[in-house]
Design a protein around this motif. Structure first.
Motif, PDB file in Angstrom:
ATOM      1  N   GLY B  95      36.176 -38.671  61.924  1.00 46.73           N
ATOM      2  CA  GLY B  95      35.970 -37.901  60.705  1.00 46.73           C
ATOM      3  C   GLY B  95      37.285 -37.455  60.101  1.00 46.73           C
ATOM      4  O   GLY B  95      37.450 -37.420  58.889  1.00 46.73           O
ATOM      5  N   MET B  96      38.233 -37.127  60.972  1.00 48.96           N
ATOM      6  CA  MET B  96      39.566 -36.737  60.531  1.00 48.96           C
ATOM      7  C   MET B  96      40.190 -37.834  59.689  1.00 48.96           C
ATOM      8  O   MET B  96      40.731 -37.604  58.616  1.00 48.96           O
ATOM      9  CB  MET B  96      40.434 -36.495  61.767  1.00 48.96           C
ATOM     10  N   ARG B  97      40.071 -39.084  60.205  1.00 47.35           N
ATOM     11  CA  ARG B  97      40.673 -40.203  59.478  1.00 47.35           C
ATOM     12  C   ARG B  97      39.972 -40.409  58.137  1.00 47.35           C
ATOM     13  O   ARG B  97      40.620 -40.619  57.116  1.00 47.35           O
ATOM     14  CB  ARG B  97      40.591 -41.473  60.337  1.00 47.35           C
ATOM     15  N   ILE B  98      38.630 -40.281  58.160  1.00 44.59           N
ATOM     16  CA  ILE B  98      37.903 -40.427  56.898  1.00 44.59           C
ATOM     17  C   ILE B  98      38.343 -39.357  55.908  1.00 44.59           C
ATOM     18  O   ILE B  98      38.558 -39.629  54.728  1.00 44.59           O
ATOM     19  CB  ILE B  98      36.383 -40.333  57.154  1.00 44.59           C
ATOM     20  N   GLY B  99      38.522 -38.124  56.409  1.00 52.11           N
ATOM     21  CA  GLY B  99      38.969 -37.045  55.531  1.00 52.11           C
ATOM     22  C   GLY B  99      40.319 -37.330  54.923  1.00 52.11           C
ATOM     23  O   GLY B  99      40.537 -37.118  53.723  1.00 52.11           O
ATOM     24  N   ALA B 100      41.253 -37.851  55.740  1.00 57.36           N
ATOM     25  CA  ALA B 100      42.580 -38.157  55.210  1.00 57.36           C
ATOM     26  C   ALA B 100      42.499 -39.235  54.144  1.00 57.36           C
ATOM     27  O   ALA B 100      43.114 -39.121  53.077  1.00 57.36           O
ATOM     28  CB  ALA B 100      43.498 -38.602  56.353  1.00 57.36           C
ATOM     29  N   VAL B 101      41.680 -40.279  54.414  1.00 62.05           N
ATOM     30  CA  VAL B 101      41.545 -41.355  53.425  1.00 62.05           C
ATOM     31  C   VAL B 101      40.947 -40.819  52.136  1.00 62.05           C
ATOM     32  O   VAL B 101      41.411 -41.117  51.028  1.00 62.05           O
ATOM     33  CB  VAL B 101      40.679 -42.493  54.006  1.00 62.05           C
ATOM     34  N   LEU B 102      39.907 -39.947  52.266  1.00 64.08           N
ATOM     35  CA  LEU B 102      39.277 -39.376  51.075  1.00 64.08           C
ATOM     36  C   LEU B 102      40.281 -38.559  50.273  1.00 64.08           C
ATOM     37  O   LEU B 102      40.318 -38.632  49.039  1.00 64.08           O
ATOM     38  CB  LEU B 102      38.094 -38.496  51.489  1.00 64.08           C
ATOM     39  N   SER B 103      41.129 -37.793  50.965  1.00 63.02           N
ATOM     40  CA  SER B 103      42.110 -36.979  50.248  1.00 63.02           C
ATOM     41  C   SER B 103      43.104 -37.852  49.504  1.00 63.02           C
ATOM     42  O   SER B 103      43.456 -37.568  48.350  1.00 63.02           O
ATOM     43  CB  SER B 103      42.849 -36.076  51.229  1.00 63.02           C
ATOM     44  N   LEU B 104      43.568 -38.930  50.168  1.00 63.62           N
ATOM     45  CA  LEU B 104      44.498 -39.830  49.489  1.00 63.62           C
ATOM     46  C   LEU B 104      43.842 -40.468  48.262  1.00 63.62           C
ATOM     47  O   LEU B 104      44.455 -40.560  47.192  1.00 63.62           O
ATOM     48  CB  LEU B 104      44.982 -40.913  50.449  1.00 63.62           C
ATOM     49  N   LEU B 105      42.571 -40.866  48.432  1.00 62.59           N
ATOM     50  CA  LEU B 105      41.825 -41.433  47.296  1.00 62.59           C
ATOM     51  C   LEU B 105      41.769 -40.428  46.157  1.00 62.59           C
ATOM     52  O   LEU B 105      42.016 -40.771  44.998  1.00 62.59           O
ATOM     53  CB  LEU B 105      40.405 -41.774  47.740  1.00 62.59           C
ATOM     54  N   LEU B 106      41.466 -39.165  46.503  1.00 60.87           N
ATOM     55  CA  LEU B 106      41.363 -38.137  45.476  1.00 60.87           C
ATOM     56  C   LEU B 106      42.696 -37.961  44.783  1.00 60.87           C
ATOM     57  O   LEU B 106      42.748 -37.822  43.548  1.00 60.87           O
ATOM     58  CB  LEU B 106      40.919 -36.815  46.110  1.00 60.87           C
ATOM     59  N   ALA B 107      43.811 -37.974  45.556  1.00 58.20           N
ATOM     60  CA  ALA B 107      45.134 -37.838  44.943  1.00 58.20           C
ATOM     61  C   ALA B 107      45.364 -38.953  43.940  1.00 58.20           C
ATOM     62  O   ALA B 107      45.799 -38.712  42.805  1.00 58.20           O
ATOM     63  CB  ALA B 107      46.218 -37.859  46.028  1.00 58.20           C
ATOM     64  N   GLY B 108      45.035 -40.200  44.344  1.00 60.51           N
ATOM     65  CA  GLY B 108      45.223 -41.321  43.423  1.00 60.51           C
ATOM     66  C   GLY B 108      44.388 -41.170  42.167  1.00 60.51           C
ATOM     67  O   GLY B 108      44.879 -41.329  41.050  1.00 60.51           O
ATOM     68  N   GLU B 109      43.113 -40.824  42.346  1.00 65.65           N
ATOM     69  CA  GLU B 109      42.233 -40.675  41.186  1.00 65.65           C
ATOM     70  C   GLU B 109      42.719 -39.574  40.255  1.00 65.65           C
ATOM     71  O   GLU B 109      42.749 -39.735  39.038  1.00 65.65           O
ATOM     72  CB  GLU B 109      40.824 -40.332  41.659  1.00 65.65           C
ATOM     73  N   LEU B 110      43.108 -38.432  40.850  1.00 68.76           N
ATOM     74  CA  LEU B 110      43.568 -37.310  40.032  1.00 68.76           C
ATOM     75  C   LEU B 110      44.794 -37.703  39.230  1.00 68.76           C
ATOM     76  O   LEU B 110      44.891 -37.412  38.031  1.00 68.76           O
ATOM     77  CB  LEU B 110      43.896 -36.118  40.924  1.00 68.76           C
ATOM     78  N   LEU B 111      45.775 -38.366  39.910  1.00 75.14           N
ATOM     79  CA  LEU B 111      46.992 -38.766  39.201  1.00 75.14           C
ATOM     80  C   LEU B 111      46.634 -39.696  38.046  1.00 75.14           C
ATOM     81  O   LEU B 111      47.096 -39.510  36.915  1.00 75.14           O
ATOM     82  CB  LEU B 111      47.946 -39.462  40.165  1.00 75.14           C
ATOM     83  N   TRP B 112      45.771 -40.678  38.322  1.00 78.15           N
ATOM     84  CA  TRP B 112      45.387 -41.628  37.283  1.00 78.15           C
ATOM     85  C   TRP B 112      44.745 -40.901  36.107  1.00 78.15           C
ATOM     86  O   TRP B 112      45.146 -41.058  34.948  1.00 78.15           O
ATOM     87  CB  TRP B 112      44.421 -42.653  37.876  1.00 78.15           C
ATOM     88  N   ALA B 113      43.749 -40.028  36.402  1.00 75.16           N
ATOM     89  CA  ALA B 113      43.000 -39.371  35.338  1.00 75.16           C
ATOM     90  C   ALA B 113      43.892 -38.414  34.558  1.00 75.16           C
ATOM     91  O   ALA B 113      43.913 -38.424  33.322  1.00 75.16           O
ATOM     92  CB  ALA B 113      41.805 -38.625  35.929  1.00 75.16           C
ATOM     93  N   LEU B 114      44.662 -37.574  35.279  1.00 75.72           N
ATOM     94  CA  LEU B 114      45.472 -36.570  34.595  1.00 75.72           C
ATOM     95  C   LEU B 114      46.537 -37.224  33.729  1.00 75.72           C
ATOM     96  O   LEU B 114      46.783 -36.805  32.600  1.00 75.72           O
ATOM     97  CB  LEU B 114      46.133 -35.645  35.619  1.00 75.72           C
TER      98      LEU B 114
END
Lengths: 102, 172
Positions: B95-114
């Motif tokens: 779950g830890m690894r999934i959480g890290a991947v999700l956070s990185l995904l969110l960072a990418g999406e946020l950067l793209w959108a913003l």
């Protein structure tokens, strides 16, 4: 050096928000989870102030002011909840609080 | 000058925030978060928002973090417990690894959108009038945003009562 644009601030704010989310996902301590939420609120504050500044509007700072008061209320209630939970379970690990889990 | 200050404060904020979530001692986390908030206050000064910078220091780094420090010292749990072995919880090793991947995904999406949103008026940086006046903020809060201001006062009252009720010791 590249002159500062609003994009610099938006990128920084996105990175900070993601760090906060990672904290909520990865930490096993309720206090650190609350701290991560504060990081996220601050990232959003930075967005408001930066966008307000670059649009020449004061509303960004006003919303930041309201976000801060809401963050204070959230911290007070959240910490009260943590104290109550700790009194019942003698631990701060989120894994210990599964009574509402389906 | 502004560019150097931005990169310095941004670096401090990101590193301090990473350390907040990167180490296990809640006391150090709170201290590092104060550093991160100080760097953000510096960024607000770079952004011509001195009132917000001072509010950030007084309310966030001062009041809210002292509240956190009180609770950390009151509960006195210096270390978080190690993960229970084999438990298939969300916070387990996978779950830890999934959480890290999700956070990185969110960072990418946020950067793209913003960055997509910000691109349109990013060039108006110097032309936008500086609005750092406390008088402007005050008149904005008490005229256009008067309802939100009053609602906030009710919210704080409710939060205060809620905190007192929640943290009260039950007498049986």
């Amino acid at each position: 050096m590249v002159p500062l644009t609003v994009n610099h601030y938006l990128a920084l704010s996105g990175v900070l928000f993601a760090i906060g989310t990672a904290g909520v996902f990865l930490r096993r301590n309720l206090i650190t989870v609350l701290l991560s939420i504060e990081i996220m609120l601050n990232a959003v504050n930075l967005t408001f102030v930066a966008v307000g500044r670059y649009r020449g509007s004061v509303d960004g700072q006003i919303i930041t002011f309201f976000v801060m008061t809401v963050a204070a209320a959230e911290a007070a209630v959240g910490l009260a909840l943590i104290i109550a939970l700790f009194r019942h379970r003698e631990t701060l690990s989120p894994d210990a609080f599964t009574a509402l889990k389906w | 000058m502004d560019v150097l200050a931005f990169y310095a404060f941004a670096g401090i904020a990101v590193i301090a925030s990473l350390l907040v979530i990167g180490q296990g001692n809640p006391m150090h986390s709170v201290m590092l978060l104060i550093v991160s908030f100080g760097a953000l206050a510096g960024l607000y000064v770079v952004l011509d928002a001195p009132f917000t910078a001072v509010t950030q220091i007084i309310v966030y780094a001062g009041a809210i973090m002292v509240l956190f420090l009180f609770v950390v010292m009151l509960l006195n749990v210096p270390r978080e417990e190690p993960a229970p072995g084999g438990a298939a919880t969300l916070l387990g090793p996978t779950g830890m690894r999934i959480g890290a991947v999700l956070s990185l995904l969110l960072a990418g999406e946020l950067l793209w959108a913003l960055l997509r949103i910000g691109f349109g008026w990013a060039s108006r940086a110097e032309t936008a009038a500086s609005v750092s006046s406390v008088a402007l903020i005050g008149s904005g809060i008490f005229t256009r945003h008067a309802f939100a201001f009053e609602a906030t006062s009710v919210l704080i009252l409710v939060a205060m009562i809620g905190a007192v009720v929640l943290a009260r010791r039950e007498h049986s």
